[in-house]
Design an enzyme around this catalytic site. Structure first.
Site, PDB file in Angstrom:
ATOM      1  N   CYS A 193       0.996  -1.100   0.046  1.00  0.00           N
ATOM      2  CA  CYS A 193       0.108   0.025  -0.044  1.00  0.00           C
ATOM      3  C   CYS A 193       0.954   1.019   0.142  1.00  0.00           C
ATOM      4  O   CYS A 193       1.934   1.429   0.943  1.00  0.00           O
ATOM      5  CB  CYS A 193      -0.833  -0.080   1.144  1.00  0.00           C
ATOM      6  N   CYS A 237     -11.681  13.909   4.829  1.00  0.00           N
ATOM      7  CA  CYS A 237     -12.560  13.180   5.258  1.00  0.00           C
ATOM      8  C   CYS A 237     -12.629  12.858   6.696  1.00  0.00           C
ATOM      9  O   CYS A 237     -11.492  12.886   7.241  1.00  0.00           O
ATOM     10  CB  CYS A 237     -12.415  11.640   4.652  1.00  0.00           C
ATOM     11  N   CYS A 290      -5.820   0.977   7.406  1.00  0.00           N
ATOM     12  CA  CYS A 290      -6.402   1.945   6.528  1.00  0.00           C
ATOM     13  C   CYS A 290      -6.784   3.303   7.446  1.00  0.00           C
ATOM     14  O   CYS A 290      -7.488   2.942   8.342  1.00  0.00           O
ATOM     15  CB  CYS A 290      -7.725   1.641   5.913  1.00  0.00           C
TER      16      CYS A 290
HETATM   17  N1  SAH Z   1      -7.680   9.053  -1.120  1.00  0.00           N
HETATM   18  C1  SAH Z   1      -7.896   8.076  -1.682  1.00  0.00           C
HETATM   19  C2  SAH Z   1      -6.555   7.053  -1.346  1.00  0.00           C
HETATM   20  C3  SAH Z   1      -6.560   6.811   0.062  1.00  0.00           C
HETATM   21  S1  SAH Z   1      -7.393   5.119   0.080  1.00  0.00           S
HETATM   22  C4  SAH Z   1      -9.231   7.391  -1.287  1.00  0.00           C
HETATM   23  O1  SAH Z   1      -9.673   7.728  -0.020  1.00  0.00           O
HETATM   24  O2  SAH Z   1      -9.785   6.348  -2.005  1.00  0.00           O
HETATM   25  C5  SAH Z   1      -7.596   5.120   1.866  1.00  0.00           C
HETATM   26  C6  SAH Z   1      -8.618   3.953   2.177  1.00  0.00           C
HETATM   27  O3  SAH Z   1      -8.768   3.933   3.518  1.00  0.00           O
HETATM   28  C7  SAH Z   1      -9.867   4.609   1.857  1.00  0.00           C
HETATM   29  O4  SAH Z   1     -11.083   3.771   1.191  1.00  0.00           O
HETATM   30  C8  SAH Z   1     -10.363   5.230   3.110  1.00  0.00           C
HETATM   31  O5  SAH Z   1     -11.808   5.435   2.962  1.00  0.00           O
HETATM   32  C9  SAH Z   1     -10.052   4.206   4.033  1.00  0.00           C
HETATM   33  N2  SAH Z   1     -10.126   4.486   5.393  1.00  0.00           N
HETATM   34  C10 SAH Z   1      -9.684   5.703   5.596  1.00  0.00           C
HETATM   35  N3  SAH Z   1      -9.883   5.905   6.986  1.00  0.00           N
HETATM   36  C11 SAH Z   1     -10.057   4.583   7.651  1.00  0.00           C
HETATM   37  C12 SAH Z   1     -10.447   4.216   8.788  1.00  0.00           C
HETATM   38  N4  SAH Z   1     -10.099   4.847  10.144  1.00  0.00           N
HETATM   39  N5  SAH Z   1     -10.921   2.822   9.059  1.00  0.00           N
HETATM   40  C13 SAH Z   1     -10.795   2.225   7.880  1.00  0.00           C
HETATM   41  N6  SAH Z   1     -10.632   2.588   6.456  1.00  0.00           N
HETATM   42  C14 SAH Z   1     -10.367   3.760   6.507  1.00  0.00           C
END
Ligand code: SAH
Length: 326
Positions: free
Chosen positions: A97, A108, A319
């Protein structure tokens, strides 16, 4: 490695055109420095070591999870933090990743990266160097742009890096670019990218009002427009779009919301990844029962879905937990 600098340095010295390719192929196969490139003349290896740094990132820290996950914290030459993760699965899959930016300009509400300061876009070399770091540990075969940053805000560098990945052992089919739905980049990705790179959309809510609360970017680009681009991707590439949906207790995890999701997404085009929430402070994660009930609704609607395995939670590598300024 800065591949543009490599090419310029070699060209300035009047080296044959194949040299840059030779050097890159060694790096892509996981050698640790120029010294190992035995088909490159020794004097040239020394010159390169002096003029083209072998890596654009320096490793600042590395954490090992009990599940085999490794998280690396790097610094760019100008001091920005970058994190990348290697996930090891029982079936032998090795998935990396990577980050496309240091920090992220989007906010977000559930994601830890959004809370740290945005640094800048990463170069193609800085993106590739994250993959090469892990390639030096062991062979790797999958890569997702799901680390820090929004890839569609840095599409040229993301694609320049992605195009080199097959040399590292990662085919385009096993490369995934994830986006919040940043429309200008997404449209270009659909129009211009011919390689079968997978598209993933961070959706998190089918209802636009709720989605705007979770992801302010939703006020900028409507969900309808974003989903239309995803459908166009499917028509052109014949590959399903993966939808990421992080499960937040009492926020987006009711069975009614599952029905809403199922009526929004065409099962022929989309596949849903339900993501257990990794605590970042703001929400509670859905219970296993709630995730199970949600999935059951999707199953009945024949919308394909999986519940993502959580990796590296003990080292804050899961994530949304990549926030280098801890
Ligand atoms: N900006 C892009 C690439 C990053 S992906 C995007 O958001 O798609 C990061 C992934 O992890 C995304 O699907 C996001 O929603 C998820 N994510 C972010 N914070 C998280 C959390 N606290 N727990 C689980 N998933 C999370």
């Amino acid at each position: 490695m800065d591949l543009d600098l490599l090419e310029r340095t070699l060209a300035d010295r009047g080296e044959p055109a194949y040299r840059a390719r030779q050097v890159w192929e060694w790096a892509a196969r996981g050698v640790a420095d120029y010294g190992e490139m035995t088909n490159v003349p020794a004097a040239l290896r020394e010159l390169l070591a002096a003029e083209v740094p072998f890596a654009t990132l320096s490793l600042a820290d590395e954490a090992h999870s009990t599940d085999g996950t490794i998280k690396a914290l790097f610094r760019t030459g100008d001091g920005h933090p970058v994190e990348a993760v290697l996930m090891r699965y029982r079936d032998g899959r090795r998935s990396i990743c990577v980050s496309s930016q240091s920090g992220c300009p989007l906010t977000c509400t559930f994601c830890a990266t959004g809370a740290m300061r945005f640094g800048r876009n990463l170069t193609a070399g800085e993106i590739l160097d994250q993959a090469l770091h892990f390639r030096r540990i062991e062979p790797v075969d999958h890569l997702v742009f799901m680390g820090m940053g929004e890839p569609m805000l840095n599409l040229d560098n993301v694609l320049a890096a992605a195009r080199r990945l097959p040399d590292v052992g990662i085919t385009h089919r096993r490369t995934t670019i994830s986006t919040v739905g940043w429309l200008p980049g997404l449209t270009r990705f659909v129009d211009e990218v011919e390689q079968p790179i997978r598209l993933a959309l961070s959706l998190h809510a089918a209802d636009p009002h709720l989605r705007s609360q979770l992801m302010p970017v939703n006020d900028r680009y409507t969900l309808d427009a974003v989903l239309a681009e995803c459908r166009r991707y499917f028509e052109l590439r014949h590959r399903k779009v993966y939808v990421e949906y992080v499960m937040l207790a009492g926020v987006n995890d009711s069975t009614d919301q599952a029905r809403e999701l199922a009526s929004l997404l065409d099962p022929a085009i989309f596949k849903v990844n339900l993501i257990p929430y990794n605590p970042t402070g703001m929400y509670d994660g859905s219970s296993r029962d709630a995730i199970g009930a949600f999935k059951h609704v999707l199953d009945k609607a024949r919308l394909p879905s999986t519940v993502r395995l959580t990796r590296g939670r003990d080292i804050a590598a899961a994530c949304g937990q990549l926030a280098a300024a801890r």
